[in-house]
Design a protein around this motif. Structure first.
Motif, PDB file in Angstrom:
ATOM      1  N   ALA A 338       0.855  -1.190   0.000  1.00 44.79           N
ATOM      2  CA  ALA A 338       0.000   0.000   0.000  1.00 44.79           C
ATOM      3  C   ALA A 338       0.888   1.237   0.000  1.00 44.79           C
ATOM      4  CB  ALA A 338      -0.900  -0.003   1.231  1.00 44.79           C
ATOM      5  N   CYS A 339       0.312   2.366  -0.418  1.00 44.30           N
ATOM      6  CA  CYS A 339       1.064   3.615  -0.442  1.00 44.30           C
ATOM      7  C   CYS A 339       1.239   4.120   0.998  1.00 44.30           C
ATOM      8  CB  CYS A 339       0.307   4.650  -1.265  1.00 44.30           C
ATOM      9  SG  CYS A 339       0.996   6.297  -1.122  1.00 44.30           S
ATOM     10  N   GLY A 340       2.467   4.446   1.365  1.00 47.20           N
ATOM     11  CA  GLY A 340       2.742   4.916   2.706  1.00 47.20           C
ATOM     12  C   GLY A 340       2.149   6.295   2.983  1.00 47.20           C
ATOM     13  N   SER A 341       1.875   7.067   1.937  1.00 43.88           N
ATOM     14  CA  SER A 341       1.328   8.410   2.160  1.00 43.88           C
ATOM     15  C   SER A 341      -0.193   8.411   2.171  1.00 43.88           C
ATOM     16  CB  SER A 341       1.798   9.380   1.063  1.00 43.88           C
ATOM     17  OG  SER A 341       3.182   9.291   0.903  1.00 43.88           O
ATOM     18  N   CYS A 342      -0.814   7.902   1.079  1.00 42.31           N
ATOM     19  CA  CYS A 342      -2.279   8.006   0.996  1.00 42.31           C
ATOM     20  C   CYS A 342      -2.992   6.690   1.303  1.00 42.31           C
ATOM     21  CB  CYS A 342      -2.691   8.535  -0.382  1.00 42.31           C
ATOM     22  SG  CYS A 342      -2.588   7.308  -1.691  1.00 42.31           S
ATOM     23  N   ARG A 343      -2.234   5.620   1.572  1.00 39.33           N
ATOM     24  CA  ARG A 343      -2.773   4.308   1.973  1.00 39.33           C
ATOM     25  C   ARG A 343      -3.550   3.597   0.858  1.00 39.33           C
ATOM     26  NH1 ARG A 343      -4.686   5.990   8.120  1.00 39.33           N
ATOM     27  NH2 ARG A 343      -2.678   6.896   8.665  1.00 39.33           N
ATOM     28  N   VAL A 375       5.496   3.500  -8.081  1.00 37.50           N
ATOM     29  CA  VAL A 375       4.951   4.714  -7.458  1.00 37.50           C
ATOM     30  C   VAL A 375       3.437   4.569  -7.314  1.00 37.50           C
ATOM     31  CG1 VAL A 375       6.695   6.394  -8.204  1.00 37.50           C
ATOM     32  CG2 VAL A 375       4.805   5.819  -9.733  1.00 37.50           C
ATOM     33  N   CYS A 376       2.870   5.279  -6.369  1.00 39.07           N
ATOM     34  CA  CYS A 376       1.428   5.233  -6.120  1.00 39.07           C
ATOM     35  C   CYS A 376       0.692   5.936  -7.258  1.00 39.07           C
ATOM     36  CB  CYS A 376       1.123   5.914  -4.793  1.00 39.07           C
ATOM     37  SG  CYS A 376      -0.632   6.175  -4.514  1.00 39.07           S
ATOM     38  N   VAL A 377      -0.319   5.290  -7.844  1.00 35.97           N
ATOM     39  CA  VAL A 377      -1.043   5.915  -8.965  1.00 35.97           C
ATOM     40  C   VAL A 377      -1.919   7.066  -8.488  1.00 35.97           C
ATOM     41  CG1 VAL A 377      -1.166   4.086 -10.695  1.00 35.97           C
ATOM     42  CG2 VAL A 377      -2.788   4.080  -8.803  1.00 35.97           C
ATOM     43  N   LYS A 378      -2.233   7.063  -7.218  1.00 36.52           N
ATOM     44  CA  LYS A 378      -3.163   8.072  -6.722  1.00 36.52           C
ATOM     45  C   LYS A 378      -2.451   9.376  -6.360  1.00 36.52           C
ATOM     46  CE  LYS A 378      -7.070   8.485  -3.567  1.00 36.52           C
ATOM     47  NZ  LYS A 378      -7.433   8.073  -2.197  1.00 36.52           N
ATOM     48  N   CYS A 379      -1.339   9.250  -5.622  1.00 35.10           N
ATOM     49  CA  CYS A 379      -0.694  10.484  -5.153  1.00 35.10           C
ATOM     50  C   CYS A 379       0.738  10.635  -5.661  1.00 35.10           C
ATOM     51  CB  CYS A 379      -0.720  10.560  -3.628  1.00 35.10           C
ATOM     52  SG  CYS A 379       0.426   9.427  -2.829  1.00 35.10           S
ATOM     53  N   GLY A 380       1.253   9.642  -6.381  1.00 38.82           N
ATOM     54  CA  GLY A 380       2.582   9.767  -6.958  1.00 38.82           C
ATOM     55  C   GLY A 380       3.721   9.482  -6.001  1.00 38.82           C
TER      56      GLY A 380
HETATM   57 ZN   LIG Z   1      -0.474   7.356  -2.567  1.00 40.91          ZN
END
Ligand SMILES: [Zn+2]
Ligand SMILES: [Zn+2]
Length: 612
Positions: A338-343, A375-380
């Motif tokens: 999972a993305c560490g920033s936006c989950r 990289v996270c597709v949602k927040c980069g």
């Molecule tokens: Zn993210």
């Protein structure tokens, strides 16, 4: 003129059919489908009559003087209608005829069929007629009836039986037996397959059983009904991997009668087959047949990356009046990212499967082989973290959260499918006096009187590499819904049964749909994804595996109508826009390979493989 019988030998590994002379003494006493004894390779073996004819017509090319004789007729087998169905299925599933004859035959020898036992509708008990079932049976063709998980199919079956004999397929033999008892109470004659094979073939009001019942030789049928057509237990896992729903549709179609598919969550194949015509109940009534389904968004939980116990779950665990089952399928667990920033859970942008990190620090999709940067597709953000499952200490953690001793938390493990667990039930006794259980989905079949089912990590199911992962998840949720609905059924109308689903994908169409008992948006999204990827029900898929698969794959790759994957662990996936083309192409390739190859071919083909 001589009478010739074409025989399918009941010998493992023999694919061929052989012609035999029918001796005078047997002419007139032998039928298509009969079980017979014939000489083969210097021994006597059992087999079935596939076809009968004589040397003036169908078998005019046969030199009768070279043929051996049928030794004797052993007993009854599938009817001509079922034999024709088996021939069709053997072609479509690229399987051996023998497998289908085994499924369609009685377990013991049947010398003669008993007389019919049809009853008069006027002698039966009164019941609530289901108007939609009347329309479905009268209209013939394929219909889908959507009914909530806690809705008993009894009145549907009674209604269908009032129109004429019914063949019913239901996922487990236990449910078949229970339903049969209930229908007999209403005055109907019922045969439960496979035990009542002869009674079914003699003629009764209702023939019911698990998936193999679809092969019963019931005569005079007016309708074929598949209960819980979405359930995977209706597909044979071994090769040929036939599905009772598809056999039922073809059988009804050939007979010109109705095929009714019943399910709380109709499969994409069923919905596609009827071009979207689904008969459902009044939404309020349908909703009353669902328990409350609560989606817990794990992304909102501060401890999302270290614990599977959300605060809502902890609250539930502290209520000691509730009997709770926590489900976590440990088998084949992947490490989800999972993305560490936006989950945001890291998933494939093509097919939605969970992606994994490759050695070269790229993201890889195990389902469709798509690759993209990490990289996270949602927040980069490039800060991706593995979600720690914490399975090893789960029991301790649950006990602590619930304020119970660890020995009060019962672990339930074992086989996943309903059929397996039915067998295991006897060998492993689950302590039904306890209030808190944790285990694989097997727990859904083993624990009784449950108030709450918690899916600790549904994302593992939804994002599994199998293309049907989301649909399989629905099957699990339906099992859970039935389990918690059962306790209050018949008592008060307001059931307090609860299904809790913990997820990092709380806004997935499947989960949003489940919460409001309306999956139309999910179905639409999933259909368009399948269409783009040319997967069933829009295309056909087969897995070919075994010795010599390379030879076969080379031949298949030269066919422009097919897409063939790279060989992986002695298996290839073959895709085509159309099932018939797929079946024809693989059959042709098998013939070519066996005439061309030096190596012996020991491949098996699974159409719509259960695990791909
Ligand atoms: Zn993210
Ligand atoms: Zn993918």
């Amino acid at each position: 003129m001589a009478v010739i019988a074409r025989i399918v030998p009941d010998v493992t590994g023999v694919d061929k059919v052989f012609d035999y002379l029918v001796p005078e003494s047997l002419v007139g006493n032998i039928c298509v489908g009969d079980r017979v004894r014939v000489p083969l390779h210097n021994r006597n073996v059992a087999g079935w009559v596939l076809q009968l004819g004589d040397t003036t017509t169908q078998f005019s090319y046969v030199d009768e003087s070279r043929l051996l004789k049928v030794i004797k007729v052993l007993g009854k087998g599938p009817s001509q209608e079922v034999v024709d169905l088996a021939r069709w299925a053997a072609h479509m599933w690229v399987g051996r005829l023998r497998a289908f004859f085994v499924a369609a035959s009685p377990a013991t020898l049947v010398a003669a069929l008993p007389g019919s036992r049809y009853t008069q509708v006027s002698t039966r008990k009164k019941f609530d007629v289901d108007a939609q079932m009347i329309d479905a049976v009268d209209g013939a063709g394929v219909s889908v009836l959507r009914r909530g998980p806690a809705c008993s199919p009894r009145s549907l079956l009674l209604t269908a039986a009032s129109k004429g004999p019914v063949l019913v397929v239901i996922p487990t033999i236990n449910r078949a037996r229970l339903m049969a008892a209930s229908l007999r109470e209403h005055g109907l004659s019922v045969a439960v397959m496979p035990g009542d094979w002869a009674v079914a073939a003699g003629g009764v009001d209702v023939v019911i059983g698990a998936r193999s019942a679809v092969w019963s030789s019931a005569p005079m049928l007016k309708s074929v009904i598949v209960i819980d057509e979405h359930d995977d237990a209706l597909q044979e896992e071994r090769s040929p991997s036939w599905h009772a729903r598809d056999i039922a549709i073809e059988r009804a179609n050939k007979l010109g009668i109705a095929c009714v598919l019943v399910s709380p969550v109709p499969s994409l194949r069923a919905l596609h087959g009827v071009a979207g015509v689904v008969a459902s109940m009044d939404p309020a009534i349908e909703a009353s047949h669902w328990p409350q389904i609560r989606i817990i968004d794990r992304r909102l939980d501060e401890r999302w990356s270290s614990s599977m116990l959300s605060s809502e779950l902890i609250e539930q665990l502290r209520d000691h009046s509730r009997r709770i089952v926590c489900v976590l399928n440990v088998k084949g667990r992947a490490r989800l990212l999972a993305c560490g920033s936006c989950r945001e859970l890291v998933r494939c942008d093509v097919c939605e499967a969970a992606m994994t990190m490759s050695a070269s620090k790229q993201l890889e999709c195990p389902r469709c082989a798509n690759v993209r940067p990490a990289v996270c597709v949602k927040c980069g953000s490039g800060k991706l973290a593995v979600i720690k499952a914490g399975v090893s200490r789960l029991r301790e953690e649950l006990a602590a959260a619930a304020g119970r001793r660890v020995d009060e938390v019962v672990e339930v493990s074992g086989g996943g499918t309903a059929e397996k667990s039915e067998k295991d039930k006897n060998s492993e006794v689950v302590d039904q006096t306890k209030m808190l259980f944790v285990g694989t989905e097997a727990a859904l079949h083993r624990v009784r009187d449950v108030d709450t089912v918690v899916f600790l990590d549904i994302d593992q199911e939804i994002s599994a590499p199998r293309y049907r992962a989301a649909e399989i998840t629905l099957t699990l949720v339906v099992h859970a819904a039935r389990l918690v609905a059962r306790k209050t059924s018949g008592q008060s109308k307001t059931s307090d049964g609860l299904v809790m689903i913990q997820s990092m994908l709380a806004d997935h169409a499947l989960l949003r749909g489940l919460a409001v008992h309306d999956l139309s948006e999910f179905v639409e999204e999933e259909m368009s994804r399948r269409k783009i990827m040319q997967l069933p029900p829009y295309g056909a898929l087969a897995q070919v595996s075994g010795t010599g698969v390379d030879q076969l794959a080379d031949i298949l790759r030269s066919n422009v109508l097919l897409q063939v994957s790279a060989t992986n662990k002695d298996a290839v996936l073959v895709k085509s826009s159309n099932w018939e083309t797929l079946a024809n192409s693989i059959s042709d390739a098998l013939v070519t390979a066996s005439t061309r190859g030096k190596k012996t071919l020991r491949t098996k083909t699974q159409i719509d493989p259960p695990r791909a």
